[in-house]
Design a protein around this motif. Structure first.
Motif, short mmCIF file in Angstrom:
data_model
loop_
_atom_site.label_atom_id
_atom_site.label_comp_id
_atom_site.label_asym_id
_atom_site.label_seq_id
_atom_site.Cartn_x
_atom_site.Cartn_y
_atom_site.Cartn_z
N GLU A 26 0.82 -1.21 0.00
CA GLU A 26 0.00 0.00 0.00
C GLU A 26 0.86 1.26 0.00
O GLU A 26 0.51 2.27 -0.62
CB GLU A 26 -0.94 0.00 1.21
CG GLU A 26 -2.11 -0.95 1.08
CD GLU A 26 -3.03 -0.54 -0.06
OE1 GLU A 26 -3.82 0.41 0.14
OE2 GLU A 26 -2.94 -1.14 -1.15
N ALA A 27 1.99 1.22 0.69
CA ALA A 27 2.90 2.37 0.70
C ALA A 27 3.41 2.65 -0.71
O ALA A 27 3.46 3.82 -1.15
CB ALA A 27 4.07 2.11 1.64
N LYS A 28 3.76 1.59 -1.43
CA LYS A 28 4.23 1.78 -2.81
C LYS A 28 3.09 2.28 -3.70
O LYS A 28 3.29 3.17 -4.55
CB LYS A 28 4.79 0.46 -3.36
CG LYS A 28 6.09 -0.02 -2.72
CD LYS A 28 7.28 0.86 -3.05
CE LYS A 28 7.70 0.84 -4.50
NZ LYS A 28 8.33 -0.43 -4.94
N ARG A 29 1.90 1.73 -3.49
CA ARG A 29 0.76 2.12 -4.33
C ARG A 29 0.35 3.58 -4.07
O ARG A 29 0.19 4.36 -5.02
CB ARG A 29 -0.42 1.20 -4.07
CG ARG A 29 -1.66 1.51 -4.94
CD ARG A 29 -2.83 0.63 -4.55
NE ARG A 29 -3.36 0.97 -3.23
CZ ARG A 29 -4.20 1.99 -3.00
NH1 ARG A 29 -4.59 2.79 -3.98
NH2 ARG A 29 -4.63 2.21 -1.76
N LEU A 30 0.18 3.94 -2.81
CA LEU A 30 -0.28 5.29 -2.49
C LEU A 30 0.73 6.36 -2.87
O LEU A 30 0.38 7.45 -3.31
CB LEU A 30 -0.59 5.39 -0.99
CG LEU A 30 -1.85 4.71 -0.49
CD1 LEU A 30 -1.93 4.79 1.03
CD2 LEU A 30 -3.09 5.36 -1.10
N SER A 31 2.00 6.05 -2.68
CA SER A 31 3.04 7.04 -2.95
C SER A 31 3.41 7.11 -4.43
O SER A 31 3.89 8.14 -4.91
CB SER A 31 4.30 6.71 -2.14
OG SER A 31 4.87 5.49 -2.56
N GLY A 32 3.22 6.00 -5.13
CA GLY A 32 3.67 5.93 -6.52
C GLY A 32 5.18 5.91 -6.63
O GLY A 32 5.74 6.18 -7.71
N ALA A 33 5.87 5.58 -5.54
CA ALA A 33 7.33 5.66 -5.51
C ALA A 33 7.95 4.46 -6.23
O ALA A 33 7.41 3.35 -6.24
CB ALA A 33 7.82 5.71 -4.07
#
Length: 420
Positions: free
Chosen positions: A23-30
């Motif tokens: 979710e961190a990767k998805r929300l941030s788009g990082a």
């Protein structure tokens, strides 16, 4: 090049943590993920069930690109200093754009304005905290009440009291306060915790359990019992560490070392250690002599009162075990922030991040602790050696691994063999 920061302990890494990472990767788009990982001892005063190196390897196996160690000076602290140390590290990399953390609500609507109100700890707030401590409250309750009052919220049944007394909301609030104090451009993001509560002792879902429940199953049933609740890579790392005599480590693994200090120290000596406050040095001595056997769990029960939380007492014992003094851990010393970025491990993408950090980092990037000196690093190396000394099969290679081995260079599929 974009990177999301996550602040973790992974004691051990489980399926709920994988959800947080995804979710961190998805929300941030990082494109990248940087993890700040606690070392041998954790925020609630507990030792890790396996070493910081094994837990860093779990993080890399999950997908994190770079793992940085949170110094022991900040790792074993109340939420304020734990958060300040971890956020300071992410800020100092110069490559992290966002920070994603879990909360019970999955919303920042109340936490953001509250963090702004509390970013400067006013004299009024400190006096309110002292007043509530004087009423017999423990520190978390006193802080929550004072924060609610400082923010102008009703004294009774306010949302802020309910929210900031929840473990993840408490940490989240202090992450936001730290971002404000550092004037950091890092963007905060949050996701809701799913399926398992922070303190849940038993799984209530087929694939997700709290770290507390996972540790309990390991200690009572063996590592095979947790296979449904952890990634396969975590299972293999745990199985390898236990087979090779590097865990599981619990508080009672340290009973000999801790009892030696308690039995050979005067109350005046004990009072010099961080978190030994309000006459606890005398209560400690009495509690030790009341024990039927030298057991840390029983010692904590003997020390427990309404005023002192179990976590406060665990942290106090950890500070005594590690011989961290009040001078070393003073607010003035901690406010200076961490003095370096200690790299525990990285993958190919993380190696590119490290190259970028040579240009952007505001602190020295340490890959060889033996070539760098700093008082905080000295504490880290001592903590790692003390931790490895209580392994079921201790060896000097593990005790001095910080000096002898380079950071983990992770390649997929290596979890069953020797580290690179």
């Amino acid at each position: 090049m974009t990177a999301v920061g996550i602040i973790v302990e992974y004691n051990p890494l489980h399926n709920g943590h994988v959800h947080h990472y995804n979710e961190a990767k998805r929300l941030s788009g990082a494109e990248h993920a940087v993890a700040v990982l606690s070392g041998p001892f954790l925020q609630r005063g507990e030792p890790g069930i396996v070493s910081k190196f094994a837990r860093a390897e779990m993080a890399l196996a999950m997908g994190a690109d770079l793992v940085i160690e949170l110094p022991a000076a900040y790792a074993v602290q109340p939420a304020e200093w734990f958060a300040y140390g971890a956020v300071s590290l992410l800020h100092a990399t110069g490559v992290v754009d966002s920070l994603c953390f879990g909360t019970e609500s999955g919303s920042l609507d109340l936490l953001l304005p509250l963090a702004r109100a509390l970013s400067e700890e006013s004299q009024e707030l400190r006096e309110r905290i002292a007043c509530h401590l004087g009423e017999g409250m423990n520190y978390p309750a006193a802080y929550s009440r004072a924060a609610a009052e400082a923010a102008g919220l009703p004294r009774e049944e306010s949302d802020v009291l309910r929210i900031i007394q929840q473990p993840n909301h408490t940490l989240g609030l202090h992450y936001l306060i730290a971002l404000n104090r550092l004037d950091s451009p890092i963007r905060p993001l949050t996701i809701p915790r799913i399926h398992a509560g922070y303190h849940d002792q038993q799984p209530s879902h087929a694939a997700v359990a709290s770290a507390t429940a996972v540790r309990k199953m390991i200690l009572e049933q063996g590592v095979a019992a947790v296979r449904p609740y952890v990634p396969e890579t975590t299972f293999r790392i745990l199985d390898r560490e236990f087979r090779e005599g590097r865990g599981p480590v619990t508080w009672n693994s340290f009973r000999g070392a801790l009892m030696h200090i308690l039995l050979t120290s005067s109350p005046e000596n004990l009072a010099e250690y961080h978190e030994v406050t309000e006459g606890l040095e005398h209560r400690l001595r009495k509690a030790v002599f009341s024990l039927k056997e030298p057991n840390v769990d029983e010692l904590l029960k003997a020390l427990k009162t309404k005023r002192y939380t179990h976590t406060k007492l665990q942290r106090m014992l950890a500070q005594i075990l590690l011989r961290h003094t009040k001078r070393e851990m003073s607010p003035g010393a901690l406010a200076k922030g961490p003095g370096y970025l200690r790299v525990l491990g990285f993958n190919g993408k993380g190696q590119r991040l490290l190259k970028q950090m040579k240009k952007t980092a505001a602190l020295p990037v340490i890959v060889k602790p033996s070539s760098f000196e700093h008082p905080q690093l000295t504490l880290d190396l001592r903590a790692s050696a003390a931790y490895a000394n209580v392994f079921p099969h201790p060896d000097t290679q593990s005790m001095f691994r910080d000096y002898l081995e380079a950071p983990i260079r992770y390649t997929p599929g290596n979890e069953t063999g020797a580290l690179p």
